[in-house]
Design an enzyme around this catalytic site. Sequence first.
Site, mmCIF file in Angstrom:
data_model
loop_
_atom_site.group_PDB
_atom_site.id
_atom_site.type_symbol
_atom_site.label_atom_id
_atom_site.label_comp_id
_atom_site.label_asym_id
_atom_site.label_seq_id
_atom_site.Cartn_x
_atom_site.Cartn_y
_atom_site.Cartn_z
ATOM 1 C CB CYS A 1 -0.945 -0.010 1.197
ATOM 2 S SG CYS A 1 -0.138 -0.059 2.823
ATOM 3 N N GLY B 1 -4.983 -5.383 9.124
ATOM 4 C CA GLY B 1 -5.479 -6.694 9.504
ATOM 5 C C GLY B 1 -4.354 -7.677 9.768
ATOM 6 N N PRO B 2 -4.692 -8.949 10.001
ATOM 7 C CG PRO B 2 -5.881 -10.793 10.775
ATOM 8 C CD PRO B 2 -6.065 -9.487 10.076
ATOM 9 N N GLY B 3 -3.063 -9.987 7.940
ATOM 10 C CA GLY B 3 -2.112 -10.113 6.838
ATOM 11 C C GLY B 3 -1.082 -9.005 6.853
ATOM 12 C CB THR B 4 -1.413 -5.314 7.259
ATOM 13 O OG1 THR B 4 -2.280 -5.158 6.134
ATOM 14 C CG2 THR B 4 -0.481 -4.125 7.350
#
Length: 316
Positions: A132, A165-168
């Site tokens: 991002c 979120g968890p992925g980030t």
Amino acid sequence: MSRKIKVAIIGPGNIGTDLMIKILRHGEYLEMGAMVGIDPSSDGLARATRMGVAVTHEGAEGLVRLPEFADIDIVFDATSAAAHVQNDRFLRQHKPQLRLVDLTPAAIGPYCVPVVNLDQHIDALNVNMVTCGGQATIPIVAAVSRVAKVHYGEIVASISSKSAGPGTRANIDEFTETTSTAIEAVGGATKGKAIIVLNPAEPPLLMRDTVYCLSELADEAAIEASIAETVAAVQRYVKGYRLKQRVQFDRISPDAPINIPGVGSRMSGLKTSVFLEVEGAAHYLPAYAGNLDIMTSAAKACAERMAEAILASRNA
């Protein structure tokens, strides 16, 4: 002859669900074929089912078993860096010419920032959407690079904790490494550095990005014009992308050079500072989650161009 290309999305989390809604509402050359996850109770899979999209909770293995897989030409992967490596390897065994748009930091394929280098990779079988922060800031580094040689580019991406979120959170190290490398490979800086800040402020703040470039001395008006042109280009697919204030310039005198980490010498030249804000379109995610919106918007823009090229070749 079909006027749209069918796509699948692996990863029904926030990013995958937002991307699905963008395609369903605004797909010009793209059509949803399937949503893929690993949790049968996933809200994203449930939402896809309600919207008439084929689903599977058996991952990439389930995707290839769906009847829709035969007509799918592009797959978005919004899982994790490690999962993407496995997904790419597995799917190629079943459809070697499948196009993958990677929204993880895996970087199997070339980095792609639509306004900078999409034309160079329009035929690539796997493209990486960087991060991002990369999508927001690399266009600015490239804009400066078009006017003057950039010795050093540093970006600071500040996002709301609620939009991470968890992925980030699981890919923070990959974020900094991938973005730093892409600042050099795509942005044109000799040395790049990336920092991410998770801001816990309430109410949640919009994504803010700061870009610092140290370049050779150049026409400041030309650099500012190049940046303005680039911002307008990004706004074509990310409406909430904007400058927070005018571009700032500082001339670094040879008599008072600054030390640049990793470059190995004290340097002079022109320091360009750019302050950005990214507001999300709120298709599925809240408006403060501009960091996620710019990723899904950039991935969609990339795939739209790929789909257009695929259709043109089939109709030739």
